[in-house]
Structure formats: C-alpha cells, structure tokens
Write an enzyme that holds these catalytic residues in place. Structure first.
Site, PDB file in Angstrom:
ATOM      1  N   ARG A 207     -13.200  -1.389  -0.647  1.00 40.25           N
ATOM      2  CA  ARG A 207     -14.127  -0.330  -0.228  1.00 40.25           C
ATOM      3  C   ARG A 207     -15.290  -0.290  -1.217  1.00 40.25           C
ATOM      4  O   ARG A 207     -15.066  -0.089  -2.417  1.00 40.25           O
ATOM      5  CB  ARG A 207     -13.399   1.014  -0.217  1.00 40.25           C
ATOM      6  CG  ARG A 207     -14.240   2.216   0.206  1.00 40.25           C
ATOM      7  CD  ARG A 207     -13.405   3.487   0.087  1.00 40.25           C
ATOM      8  NE  ARG A 207     -12.208   3.409   0.915  1.00 40.25           N
ATOM      9  CZ  ARG A 207     -11.133   4.185   0.743  1.00 40.25           C
ATOM     10  NH1 ARG A 207     -11.090   5.058  -0.241  1.00 40.25           N
ATOM     11  NH2 ARG A 207     -10.102   4.065   1.540  1.00 40.25           N
ATOM     12  N   HIS A 236      -9.315   0.866  -4.380  1.00 36.77           N
ATOM     13  CA  HIS A 236      -9.971   0.232  -3.231  1.00 36.77           C
ATOM     14  C   HIS A 236     -11.251  -0.461  -3.683  1.00 36.77           C
ATOM     15  O   HIS A 236     -11.560  -1.577  -3.235  1.00 36.77           O
ATOM     16  CB  HIS A 236     -10.318   1.286  -2.175  1.00 36.77           C
ATOM     17  CG  HIS A 236      -9.194   1.680  -1.281  1.00 36.77           C
ATOM     18  ND1 HIS A 236      -8.661   0.832  -0.345  1.00 36.77           N
ATOM     19  CD2 HIS A 236      -8.514   2.847  -1.165  1.00 36.77           C
ATOM     20  CE1 HIS A 236      -7.697   1.445   0.318  1.00 36.77           C
ATOM     21  NE2 HIS A 236      -7.581   2.671  -0.164  1.00 36.77           N
ATOM     22  N   ASP A 243      -4.725   0.242   2.788  1.00 42.86           N
ATOM     23  CA  ASP A 243      -4.205   1.297   3.656  1.00 42.86           C
ATOM     24  C   ASP A 243      -3.674   0.625   4.908  1.00 42.86           C
ATOM     25  O   ASP A 243      -4.410  -0.123   5.582  1.00 42.86           O
ATOM     26  CB  ASP A 243      -5.311   2.272   4.058  1.00 42.86           C
ATOM     27  CG  ASP A 243      -5.858   3.073   2.889  1.00 42.86           C
ATOM     28  OD1 ASP A 243      -5.232   3.066   1.820  1.00 42.86           O
ATOM     29  OD2 ASP A 243      -6.921   3.708   3.052  1.00 42.86           O
ATOM     30  N   GLU A 301      -0.099   9.648  -0.388  1.00 37.50           N
ATOM     31  CA  GLU A 301      -0.472   8.992   0.869  1.00 37.50           C
ATOM     32  C   GLU A 301       0.529   7.887   1.188  1.00 37.50           C
ATOM     33  O   GLU A 301       0.534   6.851   0.520  1.00 37.50           O
ATOM     34  CB  GLU A 301      -1.895   8.403   0.759  1.00 37.50           C
ATOM     35  CG  GLU A 301      -2.970   9.448   0.568  1.00 37.50           C
ATOM     36  CD  GLU A 301      -4.355   8.850   0.335  1.00 37.50           C
ATOM     37  OE1 GLU A 301      -5.333   9.605   0.429  1.00 37.50           O
ATOM     38  OE2 GLU A 301      -4.455   7.636   0.050  1.00 37.50           O
ATOM     39  N   HIS A 304      -0.993   4.255   1.608  1.00 37.30           N
ATOM     40  CA  HIS A 304      -1.845   3.657   0.576  1.00 37.30           C
ATOM     41  C   HIS A 304      -0.992   2.963  -0.473  1.00 37.30           C
ATOM     42  O   HIS A 304      -0.130   3.579  -1.101  1.00 37.30           O
ATOM     43  CB  HIS A 304      -2.696   4.763  -0.070  1.00 37.30           C
ATOM     44  CG  HIS A 304      -3.536   4.293  -1.221  1.00 37.30           C
ATOM     45  ND1 HIS A 304      -4.908   4.435  -1.251  1.00 37.30           N
ATOM     46  CD2 HIS A 304      -3.210   3.702  -2.406  1.00 37.30           C
ATOM     47  CE1 HIS A 304      -5.376   3.949  -2.395  1.00 37.30           C
ATOM     48  NE2 HIS A 304      -4.356   3.488  -3.107  1.00 37.30           N
TER      49      HIS A 304
END
Length: 326
Positions: A207, A236, A243, A301, A304
């Site tokens: 990301r 990320h 994810d 999460e 993740h």
C-alpha cells in the site's frame, strides 16, 4: 466505539480454549433461526454479544460470561436471570430493550460522511505530505505480483473501487504485491489450504504511504486501532502485510467469517468470541496456515497478516501506476 479492548480480549481468550472447535472438518452451520439471533446488542459502553458454540446459543456481556440461552419459543430464550426476547432489531433482556448494533457500519458511515464532499482534496493533502525519515533499509524492495504466486490466488481489491470504508477508489487499478520472500511464503500457505479445499482471496498487499495517510486522517480517533499511524509507516507500506480471506474452491464463494473485511468493530479481533463455530473454525484455519509460513496475525484484524521480515524493508511511496510502468 470500543471501550477497554484489553478487557474484551482477555475475556475472549479465556473462552477460546472452551470454544476451540474439535472438528477435523468444518462444523455444521447452525439453523437459520439461531443465526438470526447472533450479533451485538446494547450501547457502546455495555455491549452484549450473542453467539453460537457447538450448536448452542450463548450470551456474554457486562456481568455475564458464556451464559447459555435455552430456547423456549420462537424468538424467546431462557437466560440466567429471566427471558431474552428477540425481535429483528433488538433484544429485550431483564425488561431492558437493547438495540441490535452494527458498529462497523456506523463507523464507516461517519468516515464516508466526512470525506464524501472532497475526496480529491483528501487525496491531494496526503500526496503532498512526506513519510517519516528512516535509516536506509537493509533489503531493497522486490515486489511480486501475487497473481503469479499460485494458480488459485484470486483478487478482490476493494481499494481499487468504491466498495471500501472510504467510499471511493484509492488505487488506480486492482493489483496486489508483496516482497518476494513474503510472496513465496504466501504461495506455500495457498498450497496447504488448497489441499483442504480452500483458496486465498486477496484484498490488499503493498500500500503506498499516501493511502495510509488518507486512512489515518479520515478515521475517527476511537477507531485508530484499525488503521496504521503514518508517522510510523505501516507494514503494508513496506510490502510485508497482506489482507486476505478464504474462498471455497468448489463454489468459488468467499467463506463466511466472524466479521466483514475492514469492519471497524470488535468483531474484527482475531480472538473475537462471537459469531458461529463454523466462522471461527475458518478464521482459525486461515491463521494456522499463515502462521506456519512466517506470518503473524494483527490482533485487531483477523484478515491482516504481517510477514516476519517486515523490518528489513523501507516505506514505499510508489503508486500502482508507477509500479506498472517500472
């Protein structure tokens, strides 16, 4: 939104041993009338969780722990100190009406209301910002397209469309990348899961830093546990976080988990005690396969996973367009 998550997690861990599925195969799905009762009820300060374990409904909340709900009539159950009566939008317990809650959806609505009028302004501000200064990375970036890692890895990149908690596209195209060692480890996890009838459905990998900045700026402070602090950079950003979820190789359909992807509520916790036995079984299966290959789950999460060598890589700023042209 979430009050004292450590207390919630401690209570959940205490019950994980009791509720850990003993099945080698997926547990059966509970009947529809039971599923209809499962969920969160009440206020932010006093949420009550109704969940299924081994074919039985349980209730947990303030002053209550794994309390059995015995069916009396449609929508009516005997609780420890009186009846629990369910309607589609509430539960009445000890005469008090507890509204059914979808806290994740409530938080997303607040985020989207805040950015809806000026998404390009939010993007421009993030692109104009600079990531934190760091020492030179120990390893050079070597991002691998995850669709090349295993034949049955599929993509569902929410940030390339509007179906995400921000409500508008953040990536220029649907793609997912990881640093080569992490990508190879993911391929091994995919092979393990393939033997059990499941494939990996990827929601996100590498990301660019500016997207992490956008997430942080748009998310209410009470939900910052679900987004990375751009002042630190995320895993990320380093190409070492993924994810993902499972899908059924026979049907092609995603496997139902205890909560939705990117849901900003306690249903996202990796040790959330709620949902159904089958959902928790699938969540734990994914975790076991990933951890066996050097990934660790992010506690808040379930979807993740961070690769063990994330500290070796620097924060990435390249957009997906730049990655495509390089």
């Amino acid at each position: 939104m979430i009050h004292d998550p450590n207390m919630i997690r401690t209570a959940a861990l205490a019950w994980l041993i009791l509720l850990a599925p003993a099945w080698a195969a997926p547990p059966p799905s509970p009947p529809a009338d039971m599923v209809a009762r499962i969920g969160e009820y009440g206020s932010d300060e006093a949420l009550v969780t109704v969940y299924e374990a081994k074919g039985q409904l349980f209730l947990s909340g303030p002053g209550r722990s794994a309390e059995v709900l015995q069916p009396l009539a449609p929508g009516r159950y005997a609780a420890q100190d009186g009846d629990a009566v369910f309607t589609p939008d509430a539960m009445t317990l000890k005469g008090a009406r507890l509204p059914r809650r979808d806290i994740g959806a409530e938080t997303v609505a607040r985020i989207q209301a805040g950015v809806r009028g000026n998404p390009e302004g939010v993007r421009a501000a993030a692109l104009a910002a600079s990531p934190p200064a760091e020492p030179p990375p120990r390893r050079a970036s070597d991002l691998v397209d995850l669709t090349t890692v295993a034949p049955d890895i599929r993509l569902d990149i929410r940030y390339a469309g509007a179906n995400n908690f921000m409500g508008f596209p953040l990536y220029e195209r649907p793609a997912a990348f990881l640093q080569r060692p992490a990508a190879e480890a993911l391929g091994r996890a995919a092979k393990t899961l393939r033997a059990q009838g499941f494939g990996l459905l990827i929601h996100d990998g590498y990301r660019p830093w500016f997207v992490t900045k956008m997430f942080w700026d748009a998310t209410p402070e009470a939900a910052h546990v679900f987004v990375a602090d751009p002042a630190q950079g995320s895993r990320h950003n380093r190409g070492c976080a993924v994810d993902l979820t499972l899908y059924d190789l026979k049907t092609g359909q995603p496997v139902e988990m205890t909560g939705r992807y990117d849901e900003m509520s306690r249903r996202s916790f990796a040790d959330y005690v709620g949902g159904t036995s089958r959902q928790r079984w699938a969540r734990d299966l994914l975790r076991q396969a990933m951890e066996a290959e050097g990934f660790s789950v992010y506690p808040e999460e379930w979807w993740h996973f961070d690769y063990k060598d994330w500290r070796e890589y620097g924060i990435g700023v390249k957009t997906f367009t730049e990655l495509q042209t390089n």
